[in-house]
Design a protein around this motif. Structure first.
Motif, mmCIF file in Angstrom:
data_model
loop_
_atom_site.group_PDB
_atom_site.id
_atom_site.type_symbol
_atom_site.label_atom_id
_atom_site.label_comp_id
_atom_site.label_asym_id
_atom_site.label_seq_id
_atom_site.Cartn_x
_atom_site.Cartn_y
_atom_site.Cartn_z
ATOM 1 N N ARG A 60 0.771 -1.216 0.007
ATOM 2 C CA ARG A 60 0.075 -0.077 -0.041
ATOM 3 C C ARG A 60 0.975 1.305 -0.098
ATOM 4 O O ARG A 60 0.691 2.175 -0.898
ATOM 5 N N ARG A 63 2.402 1.558 -3.072
ATOM 6 C CA ARG A 63 1.501 1.951 -4.388
ATOM 7 C C ARG A 63 1.286 3.475 -4.214
ATOM 8 O O ARG A 63 1.214 4.522 -5.104
ATOM 9 N N ASN A 67 1.962 6.710 -6.731
ATOM 10 C CA ASN A 67 0.977 7.811 -7.032
ATOM 11 C C ASN A 67 1.465 9.244 -6.769
ATOM 12 O O ASN A 67 1.017 10.133 -7.436
ATOM 13 N N ASP A 70 3.536 10.055 -9.757
ATOM 14 C CA ASP A 70 2.553 10.294 -10.918
ATOM 15 C C ASP A 70 2.126 11.746 -10.688
ATOM 16 O O ASP A 70 1.970 12.575 -11.736
ATOM 17 N N ARG A 129 -1.426 0.006 -15.493
ATOM 18 C CA ARG A 129 -1.453 0.600 -14.555
ATOM 19 C C ARG A 129 -2.901 1.388 -14.324
ATOM 20 O O ARG A 129 -3.505 1.227 -13.373
ATOM 21 N N MET A 130 -3.665 2.059 -15.395
ATOM 22 C CA MET A 130 -4.687 2.363 -15.576
ATOM 23 C C MET A 130 -5.706 1.501 -15.314
ATOM 24 O O MET A 130 -6.680 1.497 -14.492
ATOM 25 N N ASN A 133 -5.872 0.202 -11.647
ATOM 26 C CA ASN A 133 -6.361 1.420 -10.675
ATOM 27 C C ASN A 133 -8.148 1.348 -10.750
ATOM 28 O O ASN A 133 -8.639 1.212 -9.787
ATOM 29 N N SER A 136 -9.336 -1.493 -9.064
ATOM 30 C CA SER A 136 -9.210 -1.532 -7.635
ATOM 31 C C SER A 136 -10.430 -0.618 -7.218
ATOM 32 O O SER A 136 -11.034 -1.033 -5.921
ATOM 33 N N ASN A 137 -10.770 0.428 -7.707
ATOM 34 C CA ASN A 137 -11.846 1.241 -7.317
ATOM 35 C C ASN A 137 -13.142 0.537 -7.157
ATOM 36 O O ASN A 137 -13.923 0.476 -6.353
ATOM 37 N N GLY A 198 -6.022 8.245 -7.692
ATOM 38 C CA GLY A 198 -6.182 7.321 -8.735
ATOM 39 C C GLY A 198 -6.862 7.556 -10.041
ATOM 40 O O GLY A 198 -6.330 7.178 -11.031
ATOM 41 N N CYS A 202 -5.454 7.847 -13.734
ATOM 42 C CA CYS A 202 -6.092 7.210 -14.829
ATOM 43 C C CYS A 202 -6.448 7.954 -16.027
ATOM 44 O O CYS A 202 -6.140 7.444 -17.262
ATOM 45 N N GLU A 256 -1.417 -2.972 -7.171
ATOM 46 C CA GLU A 256 -2.319 -2.167 -7.600
ATOM 47 C C GLU A 256 -3.663 -2.173 -6.801
ATOM 48 O O GLU A 256 -4.400 -1.314 -6.693
#
Length: 272
Positions: A60, A63, A67, A70, A129-130, A133, A136-137, A198, A202, A256
């Protein structure tokens, strides 16, 4: 100080914070491997669970570091290293690899596409990655027994990736700032749901591909995220260059999805 100068300085700070987090995390993980090596975790259930909690926390934080890195690039020009590849096969494989994590949460994960393959220009690392993510949501906000579906639609000019869940949905007043929620501290979700970075990440990845990302949702009915990519091949493909491995060499699925999965996903059985 001008806004651009402030953003540049903030970006530099975020990069430094991200780098320091990664440095400390390397020491933590090496210590964890010495204290709870795989062979002992296989033999002692209690040790395995304790190590799984530490491992999940490691993922976590890693990650989060990624983020933040990014986010430091939000105000810089977008550019993806596009190469011709099969978008259908790429997405099908991501869903296949995410099946076991979905099962741990009691969720049904489905993939739909009328075509068996379709070649477009894409950056696999960024697109993975997108997609993870977005998964994950969907995992976090879809209750047990729900369904998550990824559908690919190939149009004349666009290829649409539609990720739909049967989760709790998003209130209309929150949709207005969903892509800049990290700027509104009163709307930041409590741990482990994160800082709201996130979705902006994305959307940026979609824009790197010359595409877009839209989100529609109704409370109690679920959410659909539509990523629209140009239906075109690369005329001049980017040459292979050295790419910094932001996964630290670990399973990107677990990385992720780390804030959406139960600790059991990080026991030695699943880590293997």
């Amino acid at each position: 100080m001008e806004p651009n100068e402030k953003n540049r300085e903030l970006g530099e700070v975020l990069q430094q914070v991200s780098g320091q987090l990664r440095s400390s995390l390397n020491n933590i993980y090496r210590s964890l491997e010495r204290i709870a090596p795989p062979e002992l975790r296989d033999q002692e259930e209690g040790l395995d669970i304790d190590a799984a909690i530490l491992c999940q926390s490691y993922y976590r934080i890693l990650r989060l570091a990624n983020n933040l890195s990014d986010a430091a690039e939000f105000d810089k020009p977008v550019h993806a290293k596009l190469k011709n590849d099969d978008i259908v096969g790429f997405c099908r494989e991501i869903i296949r690899r995410a099946q076991v994590p979905a099962e741990l949460l009691g969720l049904e994960l489905e993939f739909r596409c009328a075509k068996s393959s379709h070649i477009i220009a894409l950056d696999k690392d960024r697109l993975e990655r997108m997609m993870l993510n977005l998964l994950s949501n969907a995992f976090k906000f879809t209750p047990k027994g729900g369904r998550i579906t990824l559908e690919i639609r190939v149009e004349v000019k666009r290829v649409e990736l539609r990720l739909t869940d049967t989760g709790c949905g998003i209130a209309p007043e929150l949709l207005e700032t969903i892509f800049d929620r990290y700027l509104h501290t009163e709307r930041i979700d409590p741990p482990p749901h994160g800082l709201g970075l996130g979705l902006p990440i994305c959307r940026r990845i979609a824009q790197e591909h010359g595409g877009s990302l839209l989100l529609t949702s109704r409370p109690g009915e679920g959410t659909t995220v539509t990523v629209s990519l140009p239906n075109q091949k690369a005329q001049k493909q980017e040459l292979s260059t050295f790419i910094v491995d932001t996964t630290g060499g670990f399973n990107p699925i677990l990385l992720e999805l780390s804030d959406a999965l139960p600790k059991q996903a990080f026991t030695q059985k699943f880590m293997d």
